[in-house]
Design an enzyme around this catalytic site. Structure first.
Site, PDB file in Angstrom:
ATOM      1  N   CYS A  54       0.836  -1.207   0.000  1.00  0.00           N
ATOM      2  CA  CYS A  54       0.000   0.000   0.000  1.00  0.00           C
ATOM      3  C   CYS A  54       0.867   1.252   0.000  1.00  0.00           C
ATOM      4  CB  CYS A  54      -0.935  -0.001   1.206  1.00  0.00           C
ATOM      5  SG  CYS A  54      -1.999   1.460   1.309  1.00  0.00           S
ATOM      6  N   CYS A 100      -0.438   4.274   1.997  1.00  0.00           N
ATOM      7  CA  CYS A 100      -0.310   4.100   3.441  1.00  0.00           C
ATOM      8  C   CYS A 100       1.119   4.377   3.908  1.00  0.00           C
ATOM      9  CB  CYS A 100      -0.640   2.659   3.858  1.00  0.00           C
ATOM     10  SG  CYS A 100      -2.264   2.099   3.408  1.00  0.00           S
ATOM     11  N   ASP A 101       2.073   3.772   3.224  1.00  0.00           N
ATOM     12  CA  ASP A 101       3.429   3.667   3.766  1.00  0.00           C
ATOM     13  C   ASP A 101       4.464   4.511   3.040  1.00  0.00           C
ATOM     14  OD1 ASP A 101       2.222   1.816   5.401  1.00  0.00           O
ATOM     15  OD2 ASP A 101       2.787   0.110   4.168  1.00  0.00           O
TER      16      ASP A 101
END
Lengths: 216, 309
Positions: free
Chosen positions: B137, B140-141
């Site tokens: 992701c 997200c990261d």
């Protein structure tokens, strides 16, 4: 500049009108220097609080208002403590923006009602806890999956007096991200001892909570 | 136990297909429930921007689309249950669906809309370094790799879209692809090719992810020359396609070799009363536009089935 669109503001007014029960206090901790996201966090809260007469916003200076910071156990800023009829231990460290804005709205509603939509099985697990459990959910505001873990942690805190739950915005607190080895989110740290990578369903989350509670 | 089905239709999975099936079933007057283990939207919620879903000329975020679909399904009375379906038991003229919470649902017909999950590379280091630099992701990261060098594995739409996103944060993005050309849409390819921070490692298969406490690089082998090298990276984002989540229905319905559920034109599976929609189904194109079309058909077909029981 308004952060919320008129349409969203109207929706929130309706939602708060329907769902809020008891008054909720947002205790916001800030300082003027060396806090990049304190200002933007304040802007969000200042737009959110007036949407219901049941929500009040108290702003405290992290340095000068030490007594208040200690009362709510605030150790970093920006911080928001969501306080209802009692302090359930629901905290947001770092800006509640992006997907986490939805977490803040949902937690205000849960705290106001003093109950959540957790399943009876989950409530039974929480009732069975005998020792304090602290949950830190590391997030980024752009992480769609993080919200589901923040929600579960905060719901657990609302349901159980033994549980405290913190959203921690990872990029604002790099020393914590480093300490807990956070290089991917959501990452959930339970009582410093257990950690959980990724988003998990409610029953799995509760299982980990139960296990971590035993290890104390 | 009450033998009467509490629901007419249970939809397993709360992505675009599941939410649409709930919407159509609710509108058709069925007592419908959607069971989703994580959050409404499923994989779509993970997509930063969707530019090919009709009706949104400026594009829409996956999360926004999911919220809208859920609100629309709720408006027509579909119940949303946050739980995990762990199996399906056929009974005379009905099905029971046991949930992870130990509750049991019962309905006359089912729509399986469980979607797909990101495929793993299955190489050494991938599992060990998950959350330590291995990610599925980018939105997200990505922030953890600001100003650093990262690698993206894959050559499809998701891989290239996320490579472009990461190039906005990272100093260098290397796209590792096992072929010599991309499968991604032309418009995405253009964006990637003209981005100075994105480079390409063509014809390379990944043999390992290197590192101990964090990712240090991606070990690749050139498929032509057999030459082995390590591409330095502190993060590696893997987008090598999806596997269907068909396990919940796998023993009851016909699957293809890859595990997709086989349906007819009306989304009926090999088991009467069980329908399938979206990415879990065998089909050529896996897009949101197709998933919602499948779901409309599945819900209407299921309603006909229920009315003729």
């Amino acid at each position: 500049m308004a952060l919320l669109k008129d349409e969203d503001r109207q929706k929130l007014v309706e939602e708060f009108g329907q769902k809020l029960a008891s008054p909720v206090k947002l205790a916001f901790f800030t300082q003027n220097l060396d806090c990049m996201y304190c200002g933007p966090t304040e802007m969000i809260l200042k737009e959110l609080a007036p949407l219901s007469d049941k929500i009040t916003l108290e702003t405290w200076n992290f340095v000068n208002d030490k007594t208040q910071a200690e009362l709510y156990g605030i150790d970093k800023i920006p911080a928001v403590a969501v306080i209802g009829a009692k302090d359930h231990g629901v905290r947001f460290y770092g800006i509640p923006a992006g997907y986490e804005f939805a977490s803040l709205v949902a937690s205000i509603i849960d705290v106001s009602r003093g109950e959540t939509g957790l399943s009876q099985e989950s409530k039974d697990v929480l009732m069975s806890l005998s020792k304090p459990v602290n949950i830190q959910v590391f997030v980024t505001p752009t992480c769609p999956y993080c919200q589901s873990m923040v929600r579960l942690a905060h719901q657990a805190a609302v349901e159980s007096d033994l549980v405290t739950a913190h959203m921690v915005e990872s990029t604002e607190f790099p020393h914590l991200a480093q300490r807990y080895g956070v290089m991917g989110v959501p990452k959930t740290v339970i009582n410093e001892t257990a950690s959980l990578d990724g988003a998990v369903p409610e029953h799995v989350f509760m299982h980990h909570l139960q296990e971590a509670g035993k290890q104390l | 136990m009450n033998r009467q089905a509490a629901h007419d239709l249970i939809v397993i999975g709360g992505g675009p297909a599941g939410l649409t099936a709930g919407l159509y079933a609710g509108r058709g007057g069925l007592r419908a429930a959607i069971v989703e283990k994580l959050m409404p939207g499923g994989l779509v919620a993970n997509t930063e921007r969707i530019d090919n879903y009709p009706g949104f000329p400026e594009g829409i975020s996956g999360y926004d689309l999911a919220q809208r679909l859920q609100a629309q399904a709720a408006r027509f009375g579909a119940e949303f249950i946050s739980d995990e379906a762990v199996g399906i038991t056929p009974e005379p003229k009905s099905f029971t669906v046991p949930l992870a919470s130990k509750k049991v649902l019962r309905a006359k017909a089912l729509v399986i809309a469980t979607g797909a999950f990101p495929k793993k590379l299955g190489v050494p280091g991938e599992r060990e370094l998950l959350g330590k630099g291995v990610s599925y992701c980018a939105v997200c990261d990505g922030a953890f790799f600001r100003g650093q060098e990262v690698a993206v594995v894959g050559g499809g739409d998701s891989a290239i879209q996320e490579a472009v996103y990461l190039a906005g944060l990272c100093s260098k993005v290397t796209v590792v692809h096992r072929r010599s050309s991309l499968r991604a849409a032309e418009s995405l390819q253009k964006l990637a090719f003209r981005n100075e921070r994105i480079s390409f490692a063509w014809d390379k298969s990944v043999s390992a992810i290197e590192g101990s406490s964090g990712v240090t690089g991606v070990r690749v082998m050139d498929k032509g020359t057999g030459v082995d090298e390590v591409i330095p990276a502190s993060g590696v984002f893997i987008y090598v396609g999806y596997s269907p989540n068909s396990a919940v229905a796998g023993s009851l319905v016909k699957l293809d070799e890859a595990g997709h559920i086989v349906t007819d034109d009306n989304m009926a599976t090999s088991h009467p009363g069980i329908y399938a929609a979206g990415d879990v189904r065998r089909k050529l194109v896996r897009q949101i536009a197709g998933a919602v079309g499948d779901a409309a058909t599945a819900a209407v077909a299921a309603q006909h089935y229920i009315e003729n029981l």
